[in-house]
Write a protein that holds these residues in place. Structure first.
Motif, PDB file in Angstrom:
ATOM      1  N   HIS A   1       0.713  -1.245  -0.074  1.00  0.00           N
ATOM      2  CA  HIS A   1      -0.170   0.039   0.007  1.00  0.00           C
ATOM      3  C   HIS A   1       0.794   1.470  -0.011  1.00  0.00           C
ATOM      4  O   HIS A   1       1.720   1.261   0.736  1.00  0.00           O
ATOM      5  N   THR A   2       0.535   2.259  -0.915  1.00  0.00           N
ATOM      6  CA  THR A   2       1.480   3.454  -1.095  1.00  0.00           C
ATOM      7  C   THR A   2       0.429   4.567  -0.356  1.00  0.00           C
ATOM      8  O   THR A   2      -0.445   5.003  -0.868  1.00  0.00           O
ATOM      9  N   PRO A   3       0.962   4.885   0.780  1.00  0.00           N
ATOM     10  CA  PRO A   3       0.059   6.083   1.703  1.00  0.00           C
ATOM     11  C   PRO A   3       0.424   7.263   1.032  1.00  0.00           C
ATOM     12  O   PRO A   3       1.243   7.638   0.402  1.00  0.00           O
ATOM     13  N   GLY A   4      -0.563   8.411   1.175  1.00  0.00           N
ATOM     14  CA  GLY A   4      -0.595   9.478   0.582  1.00  0.00           C
ATOM     15  C   GLY A   4      -1.237  10.504   1.901  1.00  0.00           C
ATOM     16  O   GLY A   4      -1.692  10.099   2.751  1.00  0.00           O
ATOM     17  N   PRO A   5      -1.393  11.736   1.410  1.00  0.00           N
ATOM     18  CA  PRO A   5      -1.785  12.684   2.181  1.00  0.00           C
ATOM     19  C   PRO A   5      -3.149  12.210   2.604  1.00  0.00           C
ATOM     20  O   PRO A   5      -4.223  11.567   1.930  1.00  0.00           O
ATOM     21  N   GLN A   6      -3.881  12.469   3.837  1.00  0.00           N
ATOM     22  CA  GLN A   6      -5.042  12.061   4.395  1.00  0.00           C
ATOM     23  C   GLN A   6      -5.231  10.700   4.917  1.00  0.00           C
ATOM     24  O   GLN A   6      -6.182  10.214   5.447  1.00  0.00           O
ATOM     25  N   TYR A   7      -4.035   9.952   4.509  1.00  0.00           N
ATOM     26  CA  TYR A   7      -4.123   8.433   5.061  1.00  0.00           C
ATOM     27  C   TYR A   7      -4.004   8.212   6.355  1.00  0.00           C
ATOM     28  O   TYR A   7      -3.293   9.176   6.911  1.00  0.00           O
ATOM     29  N   LEU A   8      -4.764   7.622   7.268  1.00  0.00           N
ATOM     30  CA  LEU A   8      -4.813   7.501   8.596  1.00  0.00           C
ATOM     31  C   LEU A   8      -3.938   6.226   8.935  1.00  0.00           C
ATOM     32  O   LEU A   8      -4.057   5.068   8.558  1.00  0.00           O
ATOM     33  N   VAL A   9      -2.786   6.503   9.558  1.00  0.00           N
ATOM     34  CA  VAL A   9      -1.911   5.418  10.091  1.00  0.00           C
ATOM     35  C   VAL A   9      -2.229   4.879  11.481  1.00  0.00           C
ATOM     36  O   VAL A   9      -2.327   5.657  12.212  1.00  0.00           O
TER      37      VAL A   9
ATOM     38  N   TYR B   1      -2.992   8.566  13.264  1.00  0.00           N
ATOM     39  CA  TYR B   1      -1.937   9.661  12.689  1.00  0.00           C
ATOM     40  C   TYR B   1      -2.368   9.984  11.168  1.00  0.00           C
ATOM     41  O   TYR B   1      -2.415   9.047  10.271  1.00  0.00           O
ATOM     42  N   ARG B   2      -3.097  11.206  11.093  1.00  0.00           N
ATOM     43  CA  ARG B   2      -3.891  11.496   9.679  1.00  0.00           C
ATOM     44  C   ARG B   2      -2.671  12.285   9.051  1.00  0.00           C
ATOM     45  O   ARG B   2      -1.881  13.379   9.240  1.00  0.00           O
ATOM     46  N   LEU B   3      -1.832  11.668   7.965  1.00  0.00           N
ATOM     47  CA  LEU B   3      -0.915  12.169   7.072  1.00  0.00           C
ATOM     48  C   LEU B   3      -1.179  13.550   6.460  1.00  0.00           C
ATOM     49  O   LEU B   3      -2.599  13.371   5.878  1.00  0.00           O
ATOM     50  N   LYS B   4      -0.292  14.517   6.423  1.00  0.00           N
ATOM     51  CA  LYS B   4      -0.753  15.873   5.943  1.00  0.00           C
ATOM     52  C   LYS B   4       0.230  16.174   4.662  1.00  0.00           C
ATOM     53  O   LYS B   4      -0.445  16.620   3.466  1.00  0.00           O
ATOM     54  N   SER B   5       1.377  16.083   4.857  1.00  0.00           N
ATOM     55  CA  SER B   5       2.372  16.124   3.738  1.00  0.00           C
ATOM     56  C   SER B   5       3.541  15.752   4.087  1.00  0.00           C
ATOM     57  O   SER B   5       4.125  15.424   5.162  1.00  0.00           O
ATOM     58  N   ARG B   6       4.250  15.237   2.805  1.00  0.00           N
ATOM     59  CA  ARG B   6       5.792  14.509   2.979  1.00  0.00           C
ATOM     60  C   ARG B   6       6.399  15.905   3.220  1.00  0.00           C
ATOM     61  O   ARG B   6       6.699  16.611   2.554  1.00  0.00           O
ATOM     62  N   ILE B   7       7.538  15.637   4.074  1.00  0.00           N
ATOM     63  CA  ILE B   7       8.233  16.673   4.611  1.00  0.00           C
ATOM     64  C   ILE B   7       9.883  15.951   4.543  1.00  0.00           C
ATOM     65  O   ILE B   7      10.786  16.980   4.633  1.00  0.00           O
ATOM     66  N   GLY B   8      10.037  14.863   4.224  1.00  0.00           N
ATOM     67  CA  GLY B   8      11.530  14.413   3.813  1.00  0.00           C
ATOM     68  C   GLY B   8      11.554  12.969   3.509  1.00  0.00           C
ATOM     69  O   GLY B   8      10.605  12.579   3.364  1.00  0.00           O
TER      70      GLY B   8
ATOM     71  N   GLY C   1      14.627   9.688   2.470  1.00  0.00           N
ATOM     72  CA  GLY C   1      15.958   9.199   2.257  1.00  0.00           C
ATOM     73  C   GLY C   1      16.004   7.551   2.340  1.00  0.00           C
ATOM     74  O   GLY C   1      14.928   6.858   2.068  1.00  0.00           O
ATOM     75  N   GLY C   2      17.085   7.187   2.187  1.00  0.00           N
ATOM     76  CA  GLY C   2      17.365   5.852   2.372  1.00  0.00           C
ATOM     77  C   GLY C   2      16.607   4.993   3.360  1.00  0.00           C
ATOM     78  O   GLY C   2      16.356   3.773   3.107  1.00  0.00           O
ATOM     79  N   MET C   3      16.316   5.450   4.423  1.00  0.00           N
ATOM     80  CA  MET C   3      15.895   4.859   5.568  1.00  0.00           C
ATOM     81  C   MET C   3      14.418   5.089   5.699  1.00  0.00           C
ATOM     82  O   MET C   3      13.739   4.666   6.613  1.00  0.00           O
ATOM     83  N   GLY C   4      13.737   5.700   4.670  1.00  0.00           N
ATOM     84  CA  GLY C   4      12.106   5.759   4.934  1.00  0.00           C
ATOM     85  C   GLY C   4      12.027   7.225   4.629  1.00  0.00           C
ATOM     86  O   GLY C   4      12.571   8.310   4.256  1.00  0.00           O
ATOM     87  N   THR C   5      10.574   7.485   4.736  1.00  0.00           N
ATOM     88  CA  THR C   5       9.815   8.887   4.151  1.00  0.00           C
ATOM     89  C   THR C   5       9.305   9.479   5.604  1.00  0.00           C
ATOM     90  O   THR C   5       8.616   8.716   6.310  1.00  0.00           O
ATOM     91  N   VAL C   6       9.266  10.600   5.734  1.00  0.00           N
ATOM     92  CA  VAL C   6       9.127  11.486   6.906  1.00  0.00           C
ATOM     93  C   VAL C   6       7.786  12.415   6.329  1.00  0.00           C
ATOM     94  O   VAL C   6       7.962  12.992   5.366  1.00  0.00           O
ATOM     95  N   TRP C   7       6.604  12.093   7.170  1.00  0.00           N
ATOM     96  CA  TRP C   7       5.442  12.891   6.891  1.00  0.00           C
ATOM     97  C   TRP C   7       5.309  13.882   8.149  1.00  0.00           C
ATOM     98  O   TRP C   7       5.357  13.570   9.135  1.00  0.00           O
ATOM     99  N   LEU C   8       4.602  14.860   7.853  1.00  0.00           N
ATOM    100  CA  LEU C   8       3.833  15.590   8.953  1.00  0.00           C
ATOM    101  C   LEU C   8       2.525  15.136   8.990  1.00  0.00           C
ATOM    102  O   LEU C   8       1.936  14.895   7.883  1.00  0.00           O
TER     103      LEU C   8
END
Length: 428
Positions: A9-17, A21-28, A30-37
């Motif tokens: 599954h590829t999460p995106g904005p508004q996805y509920l983790v 935790y409701r994803l708002k925007s991608r803020i970073g 790298g090789g070890m993963g993606t960081v979301w606000l």
């Protein structure tokens, strides 16, 4: 039917983790993963959530290793509660994959700041170093070795009352002394430009190597390059680090004797992290401050308040490690700017100042002893912008505009005078 654990599954904005935790925007990223606000729906606050590298397509052993590393990072970071360290709030499981939930700090990393300013003053560097050292004293007391202290893992808060607040982040390759479950013999982890010599020679990172890495990071702040310079070839750089002959300092001033202590080739002769903190705080305090003011205060310039690079205007940005924020607005010329709401923009992995990170996870950057020929080349670091050129061009354009205006005014009055003469002649 609910999705099975590990389902792709590829999460995106508004996805509920994990239902919280409701994803708002991608803020970073790298090789070890993606960081979301994200927004914590339960506590109604912003958080940074780190999506660990997807295990899709990996063998079960490799996928399990990645999950265990994520859980280990969460456990290690959760042990540390310090004003100058990013707090770990939670490790959430979503569809069988771990997500790390951390404190959200609108900030820029020191690596990003150096990209815009080239260097910091010795006093600023000493205060940043002292506050990081204070957090690491507590980490060492808890049995945690960071193993990757570098400019990209030191954050300076932007905007509001916290502008200038320093925090160390990214305990992704840290290890507690009693954690041997993920040890891999002969694997070097970290960023070569900030390695201690004994680590470059294959020794296990220790509290003393953290002290050296902090010294190398502060050296970079004041000199504009790491102690061993820049090299496209990571293996050649490792050999330079192993020989422990640093480049002479030109800008360190009163900080140089302290840096020489922190960059002592022999780990047994280096100061402890607590001693490093006290020496750095003494330099930062000078004759007008106190140790407590240095360790608890925001980064400021005497008589000038918060430095320009620690200020914010316009849109908000955040990092929780060595990641470039989306659309980081800035007051400095030639630095990245944009719209923080462009959440869908693809964020490339940020290039750490002067060297790649060598990870012991399944990355193409792993290095084992003896050093093999690398299968990749490190891109040259971007040239730091010459801010003075922009100001020279601006001054030149201003002078040209002023000359044109003066000529226009002169022509206007000359024509007006001719018309007056003609009118007088006609009147007569």
């Amino acid at each position: 039917m609910p999705p099975s654990p590990g389902a792709h599954h590829t999460p995106g904005p508004q996805y509920l983790v994990a239902g919280r935790y409701r994803l708002k925007s991608r803020i970073g990223g790298g090789g070890m993963g993606t960081v979301w606000l994200a927004r914590d729906q339960l506590l109604d606050r912003d958080v940074a959530v780190k999506q660990v590298v997807s295990t899709e397509g990996l063998t079960e052993d490799t996928a399990d290793n990645i999950r265990r590393r994520a859980m280990r990072e969460g456990r290690i970071a959760a042990k540390l509660s310090h004003r100058n360290a990013i707090a770990m709030h939670d490790v959430a499981l979503d569809r069988g994959e771990p997500w790390l939930v951390m404190e959200y700090l609108p900030s820029r990393s020191v690596a990003q700041i150096l990209h815009a300013t080239t260097t910091l003053t010795p006093t600023e560097a000493a205060q940043i170093g002292a506050q990081v050292a204070d957090a690491m004293v507590e980490a060492h007391a808890a049995g945690i070795v960071h193993r990757d202290i570098k400019p990209g893992n030191i954050l300076i808060a932007e905007g509001g009352r916290n502008a200038g607040l320093v925090k160390i982040t990214d305990f992704g390759i840290s290890r507690a002394k009693d954690d041997v479950s993920l040890t891999q013999t002969g694997v070097i982890t970290g960023t070569p430009a900030y390695f201690a010599p004994e680590v470059a020679r294959g020794a296990e990172p220790s509290e003393a190597s953290d002290v050296y890495s902090l010294g190398a990071t502060i050296y970079t702040m004041v000199e504009g390059q790491p102690p061993f310079g820049v090299d496209d070839n990571s293996i050649a750089l490792l050999h330079k680090v192993a020989r422990a002959r640093i480049n002479p300092m030109k800008n360190a001033g009163e900080l140089e004797p302290v840096l020489l202590r922190l960059l002592e080739p022999s780990p047994t002769k280096r100061p402890t992290m607590a001693e490093a903190r006290d020496m750095l705080a003494s330099v930062a305090a000078g004759t007008r401050g106190t140790r407590e003011q240095v360790l608890t205060g925001l980064i400021t310039r005497p008589g000038a308040g918060t430095p320009v690079w620690a200020q914010r205007s316009g849109n908000r940005s955040s990092t929780t490690g060595g990641h470039r924020p989306v659309g980081a607005a800035t007051l400095l010329p030639d630095s990245p700017a944009g719209d923080a709401d462009r959440a869908s923009r693809d964020i490339p992995q940020t290039r750490e100042a002067h060297a790649p990170t060598l990870m012991s996870t399944p990355q193409p950057y792993s290095v084992r002893q003896p050093y093999p020929a690398p299968q990749y080349s490190t891109p040259r670091p971007p040239a730091y912008p010459d801010q003075s050129q922009g100001w020279v061009r601006q001054a030149r354009d201003t002078a040209t505009s002023s000359t044109a205006l003066a000529v226009s005014i002169f022509v206007f009055f000359a024509v007006l005078a001719v018309l007056v003469v003609l009118l007088i002649a006609l009147w007569r």
